[in-house]
Design a protein around this motif. Structure first.
Motif, PDB file in Angstrom:
ATOM      1  N   UNK A  47     -12.712  39.888  73.348  1.00 16.56           N
ATOM      2  CA  UNK A  47     -11.381  40.485  73.467  1.00 16.56           C
ATOM      3  C   UNK A  47     -11.185  41.306  72.202  1.00 16.56           C
ATOM      4  N   UNK A  48     -11.137  42.614  72.352  1.00  9.88           N
ATOM      5  CA  UNK A  48     -11.056  43.528  71.217  1.00  9.88           C
ATOM      6  C   UNK A  48      -9.662  44.149  71.156  1.00  9.88           C
ATOM      7  N   UNK A  49      -9.059  44.125  69.991  1.00 13.68           N
ATOM      8  CA  UNK A  49      -7.697  44.620  69.808  1.00 13.68           C
ATOM      9  C   UNK A  49      -7.726  45.990  69.136  1.00 13.68           C
ATOM     10  N   UNK A  50      -7.106  46.968  69.790  1.00 11.26           N
ATOM     11  CA  UNK A  50      -7.006  48.328  69.271  1.00 11.26           C
ATOM     12  C   UNK A  50      -5.588  48.519  68.750  1.00 11.26           C
ATOM     13  N   UNK A  51      -5.456  48.516  67.428  1.00  9.88           N
ATOM     14  CA  UNK A  51      -4.152  48.459  66.807  1.00  9.88           C
ATOM     15  C   UNK A  51      -3.353  49.737  66.895  1.00  9.88           C
ATOM     16  N   UNK A  52      -2.044  49.599  66.757  1.00 12.94           N
ATOM     17  CA  UNK A  52      -1.156  50.751  66.753  1.00 12.94           C
ATOM     18  C   UNK A  52      -1.317  51.576  65.486  1.00 12.94           C
ATOM     19  N   UNK A  53      -2.089  51.081  64.525  1.00  9.98           N
ATOM     20  CA  UNK A  53      -2.375  51.834  63.306  1.00  9.98           C
ATOM     21  C   UNK A  53      -3.742  52.502  63.354  1.00  9.98           C
ATOM     22  N   UNK A  54      -4.414  52.431  64.528  1.00 17.68           N
ATOM     23  CA  UNK A  54      -5.714  53.065  64.684  1.00 17.68           C
ATOM     24  C   UNK A  54      -6.889  52.187  64.345  1.00 17.68           C
ATOM     25  N   UNK A 107      -2.143  48.118  70.452  1.00 14.95           N
ATOM     26  CA  UNK A 107      -1.712  49.110  71.444  1.00 14.95           C
ATOM     27  C   UNK A 107      -2.453  48.891  72.760  1.00 14.95           C
ATOM     28  N   UNK A 108      -3.700  48.453  72.636  1.00 15.49           N
ATOM     29  CA  UNK A 108      -4.503  48.091  73.799  1.00 15.49           C
ATOM     30  C   UNK A 108      -5.393  46.905  73.452  1.00 15.49           C
ATOM     31  N   UNK A 109      -5.701  46.113  74.466  1.00 19.55           N
ATOM     32  CA  UNK A 109      -6.627  44.999  74.325  1.00 19.55           C
ATOM     33  C   UNK A 109      -7.692  45.133  75.412  1.00 19.55           C
ATOM     34  N   UNK A 110      -8.946  45.111  75.010  1.00 22.26           N
ATOM     35  CA  UNK A 110     -10.052  45.146  75.951  1.00 22.26           C
ATOM     36  C   UNK A 110     -10.578  43.725  76.112  1.00 22.26           C
ATOM     37  N   UNK A 111     -10.671  43.244  77.358  1.00 21.17           N
ATOM     38  CA  UNK A 111     -11.141  41.888  77.628  1.00 21.17           C
ATOM     39  C   UNK A 111     -12.304  41.942  78.617  1.00 21.17           C
ATOM     40  N   UNK A 126      -5.923  46.391  78.733  1.00 21.17           N
ATOM     41  CA  UNK A 126      -4.535  45.959  78.847  1.00 21.17           C
ATOM     42  C   UNK A 126      -3.711  46.741  77.830  1.00 21.17           C
ATOM     43  N   UNK A 127      -2.757  47.520  78.318  1.00 22.97           N
ATOM     44  CA  UNK A 127      -1.897  48.303  77.436  1.00 22.97           C
ATOM     45  C   UNK A 127      -0.698  47.464  77.008  1.00 22.97           C
ATOM     46  N   UNK A 128      -0.426  47.454  75.724  1.00 23.47           N
ATOM     47  CA  UNK A 128       0.749  46.808  75.166  1.00 23.47           C
ATOM     48  C   UNK A 128       1.728  47.923  74.783  1.00 23.47           C
ATOM     49  N   UNK A 129       2.778  48.061  75.554  1.00 25.56           N
ATOM     50  CA  UNK A 129       3.673  49.208  75.401  1.00 25.56           C
ATOM     51  C   UNK A 129       4.433  49.173  74.081  1.00 25.56           C
ATOM     52  N   UNK A 130       4.985  50.310  73.715  1.00 23.83           N
ATOM     53  CA  UNK A 130       5.799  50.388  72.507  1.00 23.83           C
ATOM     54  C   UNK A 130       6.996  49.456  72.607  1.00 23.83           C
ATOM     55  N   UNK A 131       7.605  49.389  73.816  1.00 31.00           N
ATOM     56  CA  UNK A 131       8.758  48.500  73.997  1.00 31.00           C
ATOM     57  C   UNK A 131       8.371  47.042  73.770  1.00 31.00           C
TER      58      UNK A 131
END
Length: 224
Positions: A47-54, A107-111, A126-131
């Motif tokens: 499970x890889x986390x792609x942060x909102x900071x890049x 911002x996104x999670x790849x599983x 899986x997109x984690x929205x700004x809201x």
């Protein structure tokens, strides 16, 4: 995950405008956890986390997901199979996982995971929205049942339920706050097989109890 896919994701602007999420969080770390319905065992390859900071956190999660049945310490198959895998629980827990320290909210999670009862390999973005990220930064006054004290709590945990058929459902929750459903994702079958095709087609073993349940009752597709 192939380098080609990784390059596509990075090109999509995951390092784009994220000024609202740079810097420190109002807590030490956010948490990523996983669970599966009773008897519907899974093994998370990554499970890889792609942060909102890049920034990218590879293997922010991996391994087993929490599960109600079968019980972890019970070796023999029980005479009565008490678990019920149909549907999702009204109150989800935190799942099996870990805290992701020093990272912005994702911002996104790849599983990518093995669904052991089928068996099948699935992967999903899986997109984690700004809201949703904003809701994780918002403190709420709440009475914590653990000690009966009023505190300011945060929904700092992302919990992902993984079910047969490639279903991934996502909630955010906090230690003393109720979970909020975020999204439901239909994953795709990964034709490369377990461990990117490096295991000779061999999956992780399904426990005898879960195997007994599936042989007797089947898999309740469509309930998740």
């Amino acid at each position: 995950m192939s380098n080609f896919i990784l390059l596509i994701v990075l090109a999509m602007g995951l390092g784009g405008c994220a000024s609202a999420y740079r810097g420190s969080l109002p807590y030490d770390a956010w948490r990523l956890g996983f669970f599966a319905p009773d008897y519907m065992e899974v093994w998370i390859e990554t499970a890889d986390a792609y942060g909102s900071d890049g920034m990218v956190r590879m293997h922010a999660g991996s391994g087993t997901a929490s599960i109600g049945y079968p019980r972890a310490l019970r070796k023999e198959i029980p005479e009565v199979l008490r678990g019920d895998p149909k549907g999702w629980p009204e109150q989800v827990g935190w799942g099996a996982g870990k805290y992701v320290k020093g990272a912005a909210l994702p911002k996104q999670i790849y599983v990518r995971w093995q669904s052991l009862v089928e068996p099948q390999i699935y992967h999903a973005w899986i997109s984690i929205s700004e809201a949703t990220r904003e809701s994780m930064l918002k403190g709420e006054k709440t009475l914590c049942p653990a000690d009966g004290k009023w505190i300011t709590d945060y929904r700092k945990a992302i919990v992902i339920g993984l079910a047969p058929g490639g279903i991934a459902k996502v909630w955010v929750t906090g230690p003393c706050l109720s979970p909020i459903e975020v999204t439901r994702v239909q994953a795709k079958v990964d034709r490369t097989g377990p461990y990117d095709g490096k295991s000779g087609g061999k999956y992780r073993p399904l426990s005898p109890t879960s195997k007994a349940y599936v042989e007797k009752f089947g898999v309740p597709y469509g309930s998740w």
